[in-house]
Write an enzyme that holds these catalytic residues in place. Structure first.
Site, short mmCIF file in Angstrom:
data_model
loop_
_atom_site.label_atom_id
_atom_site.label_comp_id
_atom_site.label_asym_id
_atom_site.label_seq_id
_atom_site.Cartn_x
_atom_site.Cartn_y
_atom_site.Cartn_z
N ASN A 18 0.88 -1.10 -0.13
CA ASN A 18 -0.02 0.21 -0.01
C ASN A 18 1.02 1.26 0.02
O ASN A 18 0.30 2.16 -0.43
CB ASN A 18 -0.89 0.01 1.05
CG ASN A 18 -2.07 -0.72 0.83
OD1 ASN A 18 -2.87 -0.58 -0.19
ND2 ASN A 18 -2.69 -1.71 1.81
N HIS A 117 -7.94 -0.93 6.71
CA HIS A 117 -8.45 -1.91 7.26
C HIS A 117 -9.07 -3.06 6.15
O HIS A 117 -9.83 -2.53 5.53
CB HIS A 117 -9.24 -1.62 8.34
CG HIS A 117 -9.50 -2.90 9.11
ND1 HIS A 117 -8.72 -3.46 9.98
CD2 HIS A 117 -10.94 -3.82 9.55
CE1 HIS A 117 -9.26 -4.50 10.77
NE2 HIS A 117 -10.78 -4.63 10.26
N THR A 149 -8.79 6.93 15.43
CA THR A 149 -9.00 7.33 16.81
C THR A 149 -8.48 6.39 17.74
O THR A 149 -7.84 5.32 17.56
CB THR A 149 -10.45 7.47 16.91
OG1 THR A 149 -11.07 6.14 16.93
CG2 THR A 149 -11.15 8.23 15.79
N ASP A 153 -9.96 0.56 14.87
CA ASP A 153 -10.69 0.52 13.82
C ASP A 153 -12.27 1.23 13.71
O ASP A 153 -13.14 0.41 13.33
CB ASP A 153 -10.96 -1.05 13.48
CG ASP A 153 -9.80 -1.70 12.85
OD1 ASP A 153 -8.52 -0.97 12.61
OD2 ASP A 153 -9.67 -2.75 13.43
N GLN A 181 -7.79 -3.97 -4.51
CA GLN A 181 -8.71 -2.69 -4.28
C GLN A 181 -8.20 -1.74 -3.07
O GLN A 181 -8.43 -0.62 -3.32
CB GLN A 181 -10.04 -3.34 -3.77
CG GLN A 181 -10.80 -4.01 -4.86
CD GLN A 181 -11.09 -3.41 -5.98
OE1 GLN A 181 -11.51 -2.04 -6.07
NE2 GLN A 181 -10.89 -4.04 -7.05
#
Length: 198
Positions: A18, A117, A149, A153, A181
């Site tokens: 990523n 996630h 936060t 998650d 994706q």
């Protein structure tokens, strides 16, 4: 645009696919010229993370803060923050960074800290998301980009991608399709945040 002033710092623990997708998008979509933004550094909690090799090969500064060298999470997070803050980040991007961060860390980067996630949040927080989706008989799985936060998650959702769960799917096969994706939606979410910045 007067120079590049929006630094992105990416945190990884492994291969960093990523991270690579974001770096490649930043160049292909001309983030320096359009937003004054660049990937300024990549840090890992593991010296063996393959993504560090890739990033260094791309000319991006890298660093390691080994969590095993610290007795407390707070001490590790403080050392990591010291490294990150050298780059005055506009965004801190978690890209497969396998550490639960302390509330102090999250507070320090409030509204600048994002994560991806591998599930359609709020479903399947935590680990083993793909096997859990298969075990529950879900017809769809996916990935979510969200603000971080202090609750794991649970931050505001910035982008999502939906992937079908196919008959006979394994967790590995589903993970591979979801990852494809992730490489689309994570750079897209980062670009939207950059575009919204003053």
């Amino acid at each position: 645009m007067s120079g590049v002033n929006k630094n992105i710092v990416i945190l990884i623990s492994g291969g960093g696919s990523n991270m690579a997708a974001i770096v490649q998008a930043s160049r292909a979509r001309q983030w320096p010229a359009r937003f004054g933004a660049k990937v300024a550094a990549v840090f890992s909690n593991k010296a063996t993370a393959q993504g560090l090799v890739w990033a260094a090969g791309e000319g991006i500064p890298t660093g390691v803060v080994d969590h095993r060298q610290f007795a407390q999470r707070e001490a590790f997070d403080a050392a990591l923050m010291a490294q990150i803050d050298v780059h005055s980040p506009a965004l801190v991007v978690l890209a497969g960074f396998m550490r639960i961060l302390t509330p102090g860390f999250v507070q320090h980067y409030q509204n600048r800290l994002i994560n991806i996630h591998p599930s359609l949040l709020p479903a399947f927080t935590g680990l083993n998301t793909h096997q859990r989706a298969i075990d529950m008989g879900c017809r769809f799985a996916g990935a979510t980009v969200h603000r971080v936060t202090s609750e794991l998650d649970h931050g505001a959702i910035l982008d999502q991608a939906v992937v079908p769960v196919l008959p006979g799917d394994t967790a590995e096969a589903l993970a591979g399709r979801v990852l494809t994706q992730e490489h689309i939606i994570y750079p897209r979410a980062v670009e939207r945040l950059l575009a919204a910045m003053p």
